[in-house]
Design an enzyme around this catalytic site. Structure first.
Site, PDB file in Angstrom:
ATOM      1  N   CYS A 192       8.301   2.311   5.361  1.00 45.03           N
ATOM      2  CA  CYS A 192       7.034   2.329   5.865  1.00 45.03           C
ATOM      3  C   CYS A 192       7.192   3.190   6.557  1.00 45.03           C
ATOM      4  CB  CYS A 192       8.115   0.983   6.566  1.00 45.03           C
ATOM      5  SG  CYS A 192       6.940  -0.775   5.954  1.00 45.03           S
ATOM      6  N   ALA A 239      19.983   8.882  17.682  1.00 45.62           N
ATOM      7  CA  ALA A 239      19.425   9.417  16.607  1.00 45.62           C
ATOM      8  C   ALA A 239      21.344   9.388  15.181  1.00 45.62           C
ATOM      9  CB  ALA A 239      20.826  10.898  17.467  1.00 45.62           C
ATOM     10  N   GLY A 240      20.418  10.442  14.314  1.00 47.88           N
ATOM     11  CA  GLY A 240      20.993  10.372  13.106  1.00 47.88           C
ATOM     12  C   GLY A 240      20.701  11.375  11.915  1.00 47.88           C
ATOM     13  N   THR A 270       1.026  -1.195   0.126  1.00 44.70           N
ATOM     14  CA  THR A 270      -0.318   0.037   0.210  1.00 44.70           C
ATOM     15  C   THR A 270       1.135   0.831  -0.216  1.00 44.70           C
ATOM     16  OG1 THR A 270      -0.715  -0.091   2.115  1.00 44.70           O
ATOM     17  CG2 THR A 270      -1.961  -0.804   1.216  1.00 44.70           C
TER      18      THR A 270
HETATM   19  C1  UDX Z   1       9.187  -0.689  10.620  1.00 43.44           C
HETATM   20  C2  UDX Z   1       8.870  -1.002  11.949  1.00 43.44           C
HETATM   21  O1  UDX Z   1       9.893  -1.567  12.421  1.00 43.44           O
HETATM   22  C3  UDX Z   1       8.950  -2.644  11.563  1.00 43.44           C
HETATM   23  O2  UDX Z   1       7.238  -2.873  12.947  1.00 43.44           O
HETATM   24  C4  UDX Z   1       6.842  -1.983  11.078  1.00 43.44           C
HETATM   25  O3  UDX Z   1       6.452  -3.268  10.545  1.00 43.44           O
HETATM   26  C5  UDX Z   1       7.483  -1.770   9.055  1.00 43.44           C
HETATM   27  O4  UDX Z   1       8.403  -0.516   9.562  1.00 43.44           O
HETATM   28  P1  UDX Z   1      11.319  -1.105   9.072  1.00 43.44           P
HETATM   29  O5  UDX Z   1      10.848  -0.056   8.192  1.00 43.44           O
HETATM   30  O6  UDX Z   1      11.955  -2.845   8.620  1.00 43.44           O
HETATM   31  O7  UDX Z   1      10.486  -1.681  10.163  1.00 43.44           O
HETATM   32  O8  UDX Z   1      12.667   0.218   9.797  1.00 43.44           O
HETATM   33  P2  UDX Z   1      13.109   0.400  11.463  1.00 43.44           P
HETATM   34  O9  UDX Z   1      13.867  -0.940  12.046  1.00 43.44           O
HETATM   35  O10 UDX Z   1      11.721   0.262  12.009  1.00 43.44           O
HETATM   36  O11 UDX Z   1      14.141   1.240  11.211  1.00 43.44           O
HETATM   37  C6  UDX Z   1      13.034   2.261  10.021  1.00 43.44           C
HETATM   38  C7  UDX Z   1      14.336   3.847  10.117  1.00 43.44           C
HETATM   39  O12 UDX Z   1      14.783   4.580  11.598  1.00 43.44           O
HETATM   40  C8  UDX Z   1      15.624   2.893   9.932  1.00 43.44           C
HETATM   41  O13 UDX Z   1      16.004   3.784   8.440  1.00 43.44           O
HETATM   42  C9  UDX Z   1      16.534   3.565  10.690  1.00 43.44           C
HETATM   43  O14 UDX Z   1      17.766   3.941   9.973  1.00 43.44           O
HETATM   44  C10 UDX Z   1      15.998   4.323  11.830  1.00 43.44           C
HETATM   45  N1  UDX Z   1      15.972   3.833  13.173  1.00 43.44           N
HETATM   46  C11 UDX Z   1      16.522   2.623  13.974  1.00 43.44           C
HETATM   47  C12 UDX Z   1      16.923   5.803  13.397  1.00 43.44           C
HETATM   48  O15 UDX Z   1      17.099   6.805  12.459  1.00 43.44           O
HETATM   49  N2  UDX Z   1      17.505   5.089  14.751  1.00 43.44           N
HETATM   50  C13 UDX Z   1      17.312   4.724  15.859  1.00 43.44           C
HETATM   51  O16 UDX Z   1      16.922   4.483  16.907  1.00 43.44           O
HETATM   52  C14 UDX Z   1      16.124   3.280  14.821  1.00 43.44           C
END
Ligand code: UDX
Length: 443
Positions: A267, A259-260, A93
């Site tokens: 998603c 942080a970053g 979606t």
């Molecule tokens: C996410 C949700 O975690 C998951 O439960 C849902 O079903 C789909 O979306 P995903 O997109 O695979 O999963 O990635 P995720 O691990 O959540 O990370 C998302 C983004 O956040 C990445 O770009 C990651 O680098 C960033 N991130 C994550 C941060 O910048 N800081 C953090 O502390 C954690």
């Protein structure tokens, strides 16, 4: 007799779910409307990089030597209708072009096709992330005697197999008493539930909302710590220490406080936008205006990384300067570059005249497709060769294991900017590098 399961849509979610269902012991038939995908999967191969998924497929896909033979793929709706007791709808979606709302056309098409072939007494289970209210509408498309349940998926890329086989919760939205649907899904998930996974039964809207609420919360956590990083930059604090310290409070928790350059991927960004759009339609937009701020804090991070790089190069222009970018995917252990902060930063610098060379362990092919005009190198060392500044933008393990001294030998200037707060600054400094991380001006 054991339930027969079909999985409609074989992207990240569907391919993983199909393999996991076979692993749990069911006969599974996967359907996709793209014949090439079906060919690839039928050969036991996965069209994306996802640790462990290819092994799991090979273990079950029919026709592969030594496999259980429980998993097959098809493009035929008739076959799916005749086969399945339980149909999982796993199509994507995406965000609609030019607006925030979610594009439901794949879900709608899947339900329309399924409605024409599904057997009486079968159960249809929606797993796609949809705007609240969709399940109620979709249920009306199914023939009499066919139940619908909504069972959102929480898998993370890079951990998809583990998250599917051992989810931290199973959420099932049903209509009315929903006894039959609940009973069937308890049977499907008997394995994980037996191992202690909580099984939460709700109504349709709540089940749909659980998914968007969870992703909104995660996005909020990340943008919160990134907002703190901005304040740390201004005040001379250290956001990594701050995160460590507040994370010891278990009401806050240490996870998702890195942080970053912020979140990206297929998603979180599109889910919070679709959620805002849907709340607007429901007249509840005020409840979610904070998500607009979460989104803009997040998008600002990318620009701030570009400015840090410009500053490191003397503060004026990127023209003629060489910039090495380590990382292209939106997160490590994935080849996904959708809305990737790393690729966005690389692209911005390139469009401002910088000579950008990117290296990523798994994302090169996808990055090249999205951004063919960037420079690409076959290793971190080659990307760094001759660079005036090095940007660490996706926290792959490979980058933590780099030898700072070896890279120091090939870089034109030893300046490293850590956009993920994931490298050991001391190690890099010891090898003569200037190490600078986001939200840690003095660290
Ligand atoms: C996410 C949700 O975690 C998951 O439960 C849902 O079903 C789909 O979306 P995903 O997109 O695979 O999963 O990635 P995720 O691990 O959540 O990370 C998302 C983004 O956040 C990445 O770009 C990651 O680098 C960033 N991130 C994550 C941060 O910048 N800081 C953090 O502390 C954690």
């Amino acid at each position: 007799m054991a339930l027969k399961i079909t999985v409609i849509g074989t992207g990240y979610l569907g391919a993983t779910h199909a393999a996991a269902m076979a692993e749990l012991g069911f006969e599974v038939l996967g359907l996709d409307v793209v014949p090439e995908k079906i060919e690839t999967l039928s050969a036991g191969r996965v069209p994306m990089y996802e640790p462990g998924l290819e092994d799991l497929l090979a273990k079950h896909v029919a026709g592969i030597e030594g496999s259980s033979g429980r998993l097959r793929f098809t493009t035929s709706w008739e076959e799916v209708g005749a086969f399945g007791d339980v149909h999982f709808v796993c199509v994507n979606t995406p965000q609609k072009h030019g607006e925030y709302a979610c594009d439901m056309s794949y879900v709608d098409a899947a339900f329309a096709s399924l409605a024409g072939v599904v057997r009486a007494g079968a159960l249809v289970v929606g797993k796609s992330t949809v705007p609240v209210g969709s399940a109620e509408r979709l249920a009306a498309l199914l023939p009499e005697g066919v139940d619908l349940a909504w069972n959102p998926e929480f898998l993370r890329e890079g951990f998809a197999v583990q998250d599917t086989l051992r989810p931290d919760r199973i959420v099932v939205g049903v209509r009315g008493s929903g006894e039959r649907a609940e009973k069937t899904l308890r049977e499907v998930y008997a394995g994980p539930v037996g191992e202690g996974t909580p099984f939460v039964v709700t109504d349709f809207p709540t089940a749909e909302l659980v998914k968007t609420a969870a992703n909104s919360f995660l996005a909020t956590k990340i943008s919160f710590i990134n907002a703190m990083a901005e304040v740390c930059e201004a005040a001379g604090g250290d956001v990594a220490k701050l995160a460590e310290a507040i994370g010891h409070d278990d009401r806050i928790g240490a996870k998702f406080l890195r942080a970053g350059i912020g979140f990206g991927g297929g998603c979180l960004p599109k889910d919070i936008r679709a959620f805002m759009a849907r709340a607007g339609e429901l007249g509840a937009d005020q409840a979610l205006t904070f998500l607009r701020e979460i989104d803009s804090i997040n998008m600002r991070r990318r620009g701030q990384m570009v400015e840090m790089a410009r500053e490191a190069l003397g503060g004026t222009t990127f023209l003629g300067r060489r910039v090495a970018v380590l990382g292209a995917t939106f997160k490590p252990d994935s080849d996904d570059v959708r809305d990737s902060p790393a690729l966005n930063v690389a692209g911005q610098i390139h469009l401002q005249g910088g000579q950008v060379t990117v290296y990523d362990p798994k994302g090169m092919e996808n990055a090249r497709r999205v951004f063919p005009t960037l420079g690409y190198a076959s290793s971190a060392l080659e990307a760094v060769r001759g660079a005036d500044v090095v940007l660490h933008l996706t926290e792959w393990r490979e980058f933590r294991e780099l030898d700072p001294a070896e890279l120091a030998g090939v870089a034109a200037a030893r300046v490293l900017l850590d956009g993920r707060n994931a490298l050991d600054g001391e190690r890099w400094r010891a090898a003569g590098w200037t190490y600078r991380a986001m939200g840690r001006p003095t660290a």
